[in-house]
Design a protein around this motif. Structure first.
Motif, PDB file in Angstrom:
ATOM      1  N   THR A  45       0.903  -0.997  -0.296  1.00 49.02           N
ATOM      2  CA  THR A  45      -0.164  -0.338  -0.257  1.00 49.02           C
ATOM      3  C   THR A  45       0.622   1.156   0.357  1.00 49.02           C
ATOM      4  OG1 THR A  45      -1.458  -1.119   1.256  1.00 49.02           O
ATOM      5  CG2 THR A  45      -2.087   1.622   1.893  1.00 49.02           C
ATOM      6  N   ASP A  73      -8.358  -4.087  -1.874  1.00 54.97           N
ATOM      7  CA  ASP A  73      -8.296  -4.447  -0.465  1.00 54.97           C
ATOM      8  C   ASP A  73      -9.007  -4.135   0.194  1.00 54.97           C
ATOM      9  OD1 ASP A  73      -7.055  -5.664   1.882  1.00 54.97           O
ATOM     10  OD2 ASP A  73      -4.757  -4.769   1.788  1.00 54.97           O
ATOM     11  N   GLN A 103      -9.272  -4.013   3.273  1.00 51.68           N
ATOM     12  CA  GLN A 103      -8.515  -3.436   4.418  1.00 51.68           C
ATOM     13  C   GLN A 103      -8.914  -1.726   4.104  1.00 51.68           C
ATOM     14  OE1 GLN A 103      -4.810  -5.044   6.020  1.00 51.68           O
ATOM     15  NE2 GLN A 103      -4.765  -5.323   4.670  1.00 51.68           N
ATOM     16  N   ASN A 122      -6.699   0.633   3.228  1.00 51.41           N
ATOM     17  CA  ASN A 122      -5.712   1.734   3.319  1.00 51.41           C
ATOM     18  C   ASN A 122      -5.127   2.019   2.192  1.00 51.41           C
ATOM     19  OD1 ASN A 122      -5.916  -0.148   6.000  1.00 51.41           O
ATOM     20  ND2 ASN A 122      -4.177  -1.344   5.200  1.00 51.41           N
ATOM     21  N   ASP A 154      -3.420  -1.685  -5.266  1.00 52.08           N
ATOM     22  CA  ASP A 154      -3.252  -1.673  -4.525  1.00 52.08           C
ATOM     23  C   ASP A 154      -3.807  -2.687  -4.425  1.00 52.08           C
ATOM     24  OD1 ASP A 154      -2.024  -2.391  -1.868  1.00 52.08           O
ATOM     25  OD2 ASP A 154      -3.476  -0.867  -1.167  1.00 52.08           O
TER      26      ASP A 154
END
Ligand SMILES: Nc1ncnc2c1ncn2[C@@H]1O[C@H](COP(=O)(O)OP(=O)(O)OP(=O)(O)O)[C@@H](O)[C@H]1O
Ligand SMILES: [Mg+2]
Length: 349
Positions: A98, A121, A123, A125, A216
């Motif tokens: 990331t 992703d 997440q 991030n 990413d």
């Protein structure tokens, strides 16, 4: 890294400081402007100055003198060979995918390229790195959700989810993610006949708006990664130099090759970033093993990035490394390999 200030840039171009300021202001030579209430300082890394010369087709420094700047720079820095898509990947978590994807993407924007950063992703991030907010119900997830319900997803629907994020020297577009992305993507597997093509289908519709699309990816194998690789022209592998990193790289390599065979899409592994390298160099054995693998696989771009708390600082402040104003020279040193790689890709494209 050699960094030119305003006076030095002016001298190099054989122009006065006012004209140099105008050239920098219009980003004919892309640099980094640092403003305070009392003054403006310009920083031009030498490699960015040379990049401008290449892109503008100038033979000599003094040709900047005659260059028209009134019509701005649009077009002169655009890709000649169309948009390019680059994924940053590793099956291993926490290695810096990331951090590097986001900063690389921003560096391309600094080089006057039109850039979309896609967060694949769950997440989220990279979404939060630059935007410092959550995107529940406003992310790429909603696009996959719509597609799996057979609802229309066209240019307008995609653009609706893209957020421009402006920093002092450049703007980057973000297609954000949210926590439920992973679940929706995996659910969509049973709905679509060719699920790995779905991100590529989305990006195709907005591709013409960009010179580069940077993806990413999550730290695991699965449909999100397959979609990302299928949509990409190039993959950059990000790794640390710890035990098991080399095994992990072999796994990723196998995954990439298998996918290429299954889908008939050849994504090229273009670079390896060995990240979080410590000063004491205790892991030089791992670095050597990774470098050997890269050479054996014919990967020409191999970079190392030192371990530095600036990464976490930049992430906590939600500002790209280069835009984080304190101690800019030091930040530029840390970001150097990402800037070098961005320049290489920008010139190539
Ligand atoms: N060169 C570096 N030096 C020190 N810390 C770093 C460096 N690069 C990244 N980090 C930090 O390491 C942590 C993990 O980085 P990052 O989130 O970029 O990794 P990732 O591979 O994307 O992780 P994940 O697999 O969870 O997606 C972050 O806190 C980040 O700030
Ligand atoms: Mg990550």
């Amino acid at each position: 890294m050699e960094i030119l200030k305003l006076g030095e840039t002016a001298k190099k171009m054989h122009v006065g400081p006012e004209r140099a300021r105008e050239i920098l202001e219009k980003r004919v030579v892309p640099g980094i402007k640092k403003s305070s209430s009392t003054r403006e300082t310009y920083y031009v890394p030498r490699i960015m100055f040379d990049y401008a010369k290449t892109m503008l087709g100038l033979e000599k420094d003094k040709e900047f003198k005659k260059l028209e700047t009134d019509d701005g720079i649009s077009g002169r820095f655009a890709n000649r060979n169309g948009p390019r898509v680059i994924s940053f990947s590793n099956l291993k978590g926490g290695v810096g995918k990331t951090s590097i994807a986001a900063n690389f993407a921003y560096n391309l924007a600094l080089l006057n390229k039109r850039v979309l950063l896609v967060d694949m992703d769950s997440q989220a991030n990279s979404s939060r790195y630059f935007a410092n907010r959550y995107f529940v119900g406003e992310s790429i997830k909603n696009l996959f959700d719509r597609m799996s319900r057979r609802e229309h997803v066209g240019y307008e629907e995609i653009k609706e989810k893209i957020v421009p994020i402006a920093f002092d020297n450049a703007t980057i577009d973000l297609l954000p993610s949210e926590l439920s992305l992973g679940r929706i993507v995996e659910l969509s597997r049973s709905v679509f006949t060719l699920p790995h093509k779905k991100l590529s289908d989305i990006l195709k519709l907005v591709k013409e708006d960009y010179d580069f699309i940077v993806i990413d990816t999550p730290p695991s194998t699965g449909l999100s990664l397959h979609m990302s690789l299928y949509a990409s022209d190039l993959v950059s592998i990000v790794t640390d130099a710890e035990d098991f990193s080399v095994n992990g790289l072999n796994e990723l390599y196998l995954e990439i090759k298998e996918l290429a065979e299954e889908t008939d899409h050849d994504v090229k592994v273009d670079s390896v970033f060995i990240n979080k390298v410590k000063k004491s160099n205790i892991h030089s054995v791992y670095i050597e093993a990774i470098a050997e693998m890269a050479v054996n696989e014919g990967i020409e771009n191999l970079y190392t990035i030192k371990e530095s708390t600036r990464f976490k600082e930049s992430q906590n402040l939600h500002i790209p490394l280069i835009e984080y104003k304190k101690e800019l020279e030091k930040k530029l040193m840390i970001a150097e390999s990402m800037l070098e790689y961005a320049i290489e890709k920008a010139v190539e494209a």
